[in-house]
Write a protein that holds these residues in place. Structure first.
Motif, PDB file in Angstrom:
ATOM      1  N   ILE A   1      11.360   8.311   3.249  1.00 26.64           N
ATOM      2  CA  ILE A   1      12.096   9.275   4.081  1.00 26.64           C
ATOM      3  C   ILE A   1      13.555   8.824   4.201  1.00 26.64           C
ATOM      4  CG2 ILE A   1      12.352  10.207   6.422  1.00 26.64           C
ATOM      5  CD1 ILE A   1       9.213  10.020   6.575  1.00 26.64           C
ATOM      6  N   GLY A   2      13.761   7.537   4.436  1.00 24.31           N
ATOM      7  CA  GLY A   2      15.116   6.999   4.548  1.00 24.31           C
ATOM      8  C   GLY A   2      15.926   7.137   3.264  1.00 24.31           C
ATOM      9  N   LEU A   3      15.238   7.231   2.130  1.00 27.88           N
ATOM     10  CA  LEU A   3      15.916   7.347   0.832  1.00 27.88           C
ATOM     11  C   LEU A   3      16.299   8.787   0.486  1.00 27.88           C
ATOM     12  CD1 LEU A   3      13.685   4.873  -1.202  1.00 27.88           C
ATOM     13  CD2 LEU A   3      16.085   4.540  -0.552  1.00 27.88           C
ATOM     14  N   ARG A   4      16.012   9.727   1.360  1.00 27.15           N
ATOM     15  CA  ARG A   4      16.310  11.127   1.069  1.00 27.15           C
ATOM     16  C   ARG A   4      17.725  11.548   1.482  1.00 27.15           C
ATOM     17  NH1 ARG A   4      11.476  11.464  -0.388  1.00 27.15           N
ATOM     18  NH2 ARG A   4       9.584  12.351   0.297  1.00 27.15           N
ATOM     19  N   ALA A   5      18.561  10.607   1.820  1.00 24.43           N
ATOM     20  CA  ALA A   5      19.939  10.925   2.217  1.00 24.43           C
ATOM     21  C   ALA A   5      20.677  11.556   1.040  1.00 24.43           C
ATOM     22  CB  ALA A   5      20.662   9.659   2.662  1.00 24.43           C
ATOM     23  N   PRO A   6      21.471  12.588   1.297  1.00 28.57           N
ATOM     24  CA  PRO A   6      22.195  13.259   0.207  1.00 28.57           C
ATOM     25  C   PRO A   6      23.072  12.309  -0.618  1.00 28.57           C
ATOM     26  CG  PRO A   6      22.494  14.447   2.285  1.00 28.57           C
ATOM     27  CD  PRO A   6      21.735  13.192   2.599  1.00 28.57           C
ATOM     28  N   GLN A   7      23.577  11.256   0.006  1.00 26.61           N
ATOM     29  CA  GLN A   7      24.469  10.324  -0.688  1.00 26.61           C
ATOM     30  C   GLN A   7      23.761   9.537  -1.792  1.00 26.61           C
ATOM     31  OE1 GLN A   7      23.957  10.632   2.562  1.00 26.61           O
ATOM     32  NE2 GLN A   7      25.868  10.564   3.702  1.00 26.61           N
ATOM     33  N   ILE A   8      22.452   9.408  -1.733  1.00 24.25           N
ATOM     34  CA  ILE A   8      21.728   8.620  -2.746  1.00 24.25           C
ATOM     35  C   ILE A   8      20.547   9.371  -3.351  1.00 24.25           C
ATOM     36  CG2 ILE A   8      22.357   6.353  -1.822  1.00 24.25           C
ATOM     37  CD1 ILE A   8      19.561   6.305  -0.479  1.00 24.25           C
ATOM     38  N   TYR A   9      20.285  10.570  -2.879  1.00 20.17           N
ATOM     39  CA  TYR A   9      19.079  11.296  -3.284  1.00 20.17           C
ATOM     40  C   TYR A   9      18.978  11.486  -4.799  1.00 20.17           C
ATOM     41  CZ  TYR A   9      15.332  14.675  -3.429  1.00 20.17           C
ATOM     42  OH  TYR A   9      14.149  15.308  -3.708  1.00 20.17           O
ATOM     43  N   GLU A  10      20.066  11.824  -5.413  1.00 19.82           N
ATOM     44  CA  GLU A  10      20.040  12.080  -6.856  1.00 19.82           C
ATOM     45  C   GLU A  10      19.548  10.858  -7.638  1.00 19.82           C
ATOM     46  OE1 GLU A  10      23.288  13.164 -10.222  1.00 19.82           O
ATOM     47  OE2 GLU A  10      23.388  14.355  -8.366  1.00 19.82           O
ATOM     48  N   GLU A  11      19.946   9.678  -7.189  1.00 19.28           N
ATOM     49  CA  GLU A  11      19.543   8.448  -7.871  1.00 19.28           C
ATOM     50  C   GLU A  11      18.146   7.969  -7.462  1.00 19.28           C
ATOM     51  OE1 GLU A  11      22.477   8.831  -6.346  1.00 19.28           O
ATOM     52  OE2 GLU A  11      24.083   8.219  -7.682  1.00 19.28           O
ATOM     53  N   THR A  12      17.764   8.185  -6.213  1.00 19.69           N
ATOM     54  CA  THR A  12      16.485   7.653  -5.745  1.00 19.69           C
ATOM     55  C   THR A  12      15.314   8.618  -5.943  1.00 19.69           C
ATOM     56  OG1 THR A  12      16.883   8.403  -3.467  1.00 19.69           O
ATOM     57  CG2 THR A  12      17.562   6.143  -4.030  1.00 19.69           C
ATOM     58  N   ALA A  13      15.573   9.909  -5.964  1.00 24.43           N
ATOM     59  CA  ALA A  13      14.481  10.886  -6.076  1.00 24.43           C
ATOM     60  C   ALA A  13      13.598  10.646  -7.304  1.00 24.43           C
ATOM     61  CB  ALA A  13      15.032  12.307  -6.067  1.00 24.43           C
ATOM     62  N   PRO A  14      14.176  10.405  -8.494  1.00 25.73           N
ATOM     63  CA  PRO A  14      13.291  10.172  -9.648  1.00 25.73           C
ATOM     64  C   PRO A  14      12.384   8.959  -9.460  1.00 25.73           C
ATOM     65  CG  PRO A  14      15.540  10.593 -10.393  1.00 25.73           C
ATOM     66  CD  PRO A  14      15.587  10.443  -8.898  1.00 25.73           C
ATOM     67  N   LEU A  15      12.853   7.948  -8.760  1.00 23.40           N
ATOM     68  CA  LEU A  15      12.039   6.754  -8.528  1.00 23.40           C
ATOM     69  C   LEU A  15      10.951   7.030  -7.493  1.00 23.40           C
ATOM     70  CD1 LEU A  15      14.995   4.215  -8.482  1.00 23.40           C
ATOM     71  CD2 LEU A  15      13.355   4.561 -10.333  1.00 23.40           C
ATOM     72  N   VAL A  16      11.307   7.744  -6.428  1.00 20.81           N
ATOM     73  CA  VAL A  16      10.327   8.074  -5.387  1.00 20.81           C
ATOM     74  C   VAL A  16       9.280   9.045  -5.949  1.00 20.81           C
ATOM     75  CG1 VAL A  16      10.018   9.179  -3.132  1.00 20.81           C
ATOM     76  CG2 VAL A  16      11.930   7.620  -3.499  1.00 20.81           C
ATOM     77  N   MET A  17       9.707   9.962  -6.817  1.00 17.49           N
ATOM     78  CA  MET A  17       8.785  10.969  -7.366  1.00 17.49           C
ATOM     79  C   MET A  17       7.757  10.382  -8.329  1.00 17.49           C
ATOM     80  SD  MET A  17      10.672  14.617  -7.857  1.00 17.49           S
ATOM     81  CE  MET A  17      11.898  14.048  -9.011  1.00 17.49           C
ATOM     82  N   LYS A  18       7.942   9.148  -8.758  1.00 15.40           N
ATOM     83  CA  LYS A  18       6.950   8.539  -9.652  1.00 15.40           C
ATOM     84  C   LYS A  18       5.582   8.449  -8.991  1.00 15.40           C
ATOM     85  CE  LYS A  18       9.993   5.963 -12.668  1.00 15.40           C
ATOM     86  NZ  LYS A  18      10.311   4.666 -13.252  1.00 15.40           N
ATOM     87  N   VAL A  19       5.553   8.303  -7.677  1.00 17.27           N
ATOM     88  CA  VAL A  19       4.279   8.206  -6.958  1.00 17.27           C
ATOM     89  C   VAL A  19       3.515   9.530  -7.022  1.00 17.27           C
ATOM     90  CG1 VAL A  19       3.235   7.883  -4.687  1.00 17.27           C
ATOM     91  CG2 VAL A  19       4.960   6.273  -5.515  1.00 17.27           C
ATOM     92  N   PRO A  20       4.089  10.643  -6.561  1.00 18.14           N
ATOM     93  CA  PRO A  20       3.318  11.892  -6.674  1.00 18.14           C
ATOM     94  C   PRO A  20       3.047  12.281  -8.125  1.00 18.14           C
ATOM     95  CG  PRO A  20       5.491  12.324  -5.734  1.00 18.14           C
ATOM     96  CD  PRO A  20       5.333  10.843  -5.815  1.00 18.14           C
ATOM     97  N   GLN A  21       3.977  11.977  -9.031  1.00 18.57           N
ATOM     98  CA  GLN A  21       3.738  12.304 -10.433  1.00 18.57           C
ATOM     99  C   GLN A  21       2.531  11.553 -10.975  1.00 18.57           C
ATOM    100  OE1 GLN A  21       7.681  11.365 -11.853  1.00 18.57           O
ATOM    101  NE2 GLN A  21       8.324  13.506 -11.811  1.00 18.57           N
ATOM    102  N   ALA A  22       2.387  10.278 -10.612  1.00 18.30           N
ATOM    103  CA  ALA A  22       1.231   9.495 -11.065  1.00 18.30           C
ATOM    104  C   ALA A  22      -0.064  10.090 -10.521  1.00 18.30           C
ATOM    105  CB  ALA A  22       1.372   8.034 -10.626  1.00 18.30           C
ATOM    106  N   PHE A  23      -0.043  10.462  -9.254  1.00 15.52           N
ATOM    107  CA  PHE A  23      -1.228  11.052  -8.632  1.00 15.52           C
ATOM    108  C   PHE A  23      -1.576  12.370  -9.310  1.00 15.52           C
ATOM    109  CE2 PHE A  23      -3.624  13.490  -5.558  1.00 15.52           C
ATOM    110  CZ  PHE A  23      -4.420  12.564  -4.903  1.00 15.52           C
ATOM    111  N   LEU A  24      -0.592  13.260  -9.421  1.00 11.15           N
ATOM    112  CA  LEU A  24      -0.841  14.591  -9.973  1.00 11.15           C
ATOM    113  C   LEU A  24      -1.275  14.536 -11.430  1.00 11.15           C
ATOM    114  CD1 LEU A  24       2.132  16.466  -8.302  1.00 11.15           C
ATOM    115  CD2 LEU A  24      -0.305  16.821  -7.822  1.00 11.15           C
ATOM    116  N   SER A  25      -0.583  13.773 -12.246  1.00  9.98           N
ATOM    117  CA  SER A  25      -0.944  13.729 -13.672  1.00  9.98           C
ATOM    118  C   SER A  25      -2.339  13.136 -13.852  1.00  9.98           C
ATOM    119  CB  SER A  25       0.101  12.949 -14.474  1.00  9.98           C
ATOM    120  OG  SER A  25       0.125  11.592 -14.092  1.00  9.98           O
ATOM    121  N   SER A  26      -2.675  12.124 -13.071  1.00 11.09           N
ATOM    122  CA  SER A  26      -4.005  11.516 -13.166  1.00 11.09           C
ATOM    123  C   SER A  26      -5.085  12.493 -12.724  1.00 11.09           C
ATOM    124  CB  SER A  26      -4.070  10.251 -12.309  1.00 11.09           C
ATOM    125  OG  SER A  26      -3.155   9.296 -12.775  1.00 11.09           O
ATOM    126  N   LEU A  27      -4.812  13.226 -11.672  1.00 10.92           N
ATOM    127  CA  LEU A  27      -5.808  14.173 -11.168  1.00 10.92           C
ATOM    128  C   LEU A  27      -5.967  15.354 -12.121  1.00 10.92           C
ATOM    129  CD1 LEU A  27      -7.819  14.600  -8.926  1.00 10.92           C
ATOM    130  CD2 LEU A  27      -6.010  15.624  -7.539  1.00 10.92           C
TER     131      LEU A  27
END
Length: 193
Positions: A100-126
Motif C-alpha cells: 500500500i505504501g508503494l502505491r504513491a504516484p511518485q514511485i508507482y510506475e517503477e514499483t507496480a510491476p514488482l508488486v504485481m508479480k504476486v497477483p500474476q503468480a497466483f493468477l497464472s498458476s490458478l
C-alpha cells in the motif's frame, strides 16, 4: 551490499510500510537507520533509489512464485484451499502495508510491476490449474481467467482487510473463511424461492 546500505534500505522499507512513501523523509530514514543524511546520500541518489534497491531484495518483496502451488491433488476443493492458504501465509500484514505504501504516484510506475508479480503468480498458476482440471475431464471449458480473478479477489480481500483491521472487522478465522469461500465457489449459494 555493505552493512550501512542495508540498514538504510531496511529503515526506508519499514517507513514505507508504516508511514507511506510520501510521508517519510530522508531525515526519518537517516534517524531510523542510525546514520546522518550525508551518509544516506553517499550511498543512494534519492529516497526513490533506496526503495527501488529495497524492492530488488527478496525480503522486501512478496515471496510468492508459481512454484509454491505445487501441492496439487487434482481435487477442486482441496486445491483451491491450498491456493488460498499458500497466498495468505506469504502475504503477511507487513507486506500488505508495504505494498500500500508503494502505491504513491511518485514511485508507482517503477514499483507496480514488482508488486504485481504476486497477483500474476497466483493468477497464472490458478489458470494453469483450471486448464489441467479441464484436460482431466474434471471441469468444463469455462472462462478460467474470470474464475481465477474471483478466487484471487476473495483471497486478496480477506488478506487486505485482515492486515488493515486485524480481527476488528470480522471474527471469522482464516481457515474457516477459506473453507466456506471454496464451498460457496464450488457449490454456489443454496437458494430457495
Amino acid at each position: 551490499m555493505d552493512e550501512t546500505s542495508q540498514k538504510i534500505i531496511d529503515a526506508t522499507m519499514s517507513l514505507v510500510r508504516d508511514k507511506g512513501y510520501v510521508a517519510m523523509t530522508t531525515k526519518d530514514i537517516a534517524k531510523l537507520a542510525g546514520v546522518n543524511e550525508c551518509t544516506l546520500f553517499r550511498k543512494f541518489k534519492s529516497k526513490k533509489d533506496i526503495v527501488l534497491n529495497g524492492m530488488e531484495q527478496e525480503k522486501w518483496r512478496g515471496n510468492l512464485t508459481p512454484d509454491v502451488f505445487q501441492n496439487i491433488k487434482w481435487d477442486l476443493a482441496a486445491d483451491l484451499e491450498m491456493f488460498m492458504t499458500e497466498y495468505m501465509e506469504r502475504m503477511t500484514p507487513d507486506f500488505v502495508r508495504l505494498s500500500i505504501g508503494l502505491r504513491a504516484p511518485q514511485i508507482y510506475e517503477e514499483t507496480a510491476p514488482l508488486v504485481m508479480k504476486v497477483p500474476q503468480a497466483f493468477l497464472s498458476s490458478l489458470i494453469e490449474y483450471f486448464e489441467g482440471m479441464e484436460q482431466r475431464g474434471k471441469l468444463p471449458h469455462l472462462d478460467f481467467e474470470c474464475l481465477a480473478m474471483t478466487i484471487f479477489s476473495s483471497t486478496f480481500g480477506y488478506t487486505f482487510l485482515s492486515a488493515s483491521f486485524e480481527d476488528h472487522l470480522s471474527q471469522i478465522s482464516r481457515e474457516e473463511y477459506i473453507r466456506q469461500s471454496v464451498q460457496t465457489f464450488i457449490n454456489g449459494i443454496p437458494y430457495q424461492e
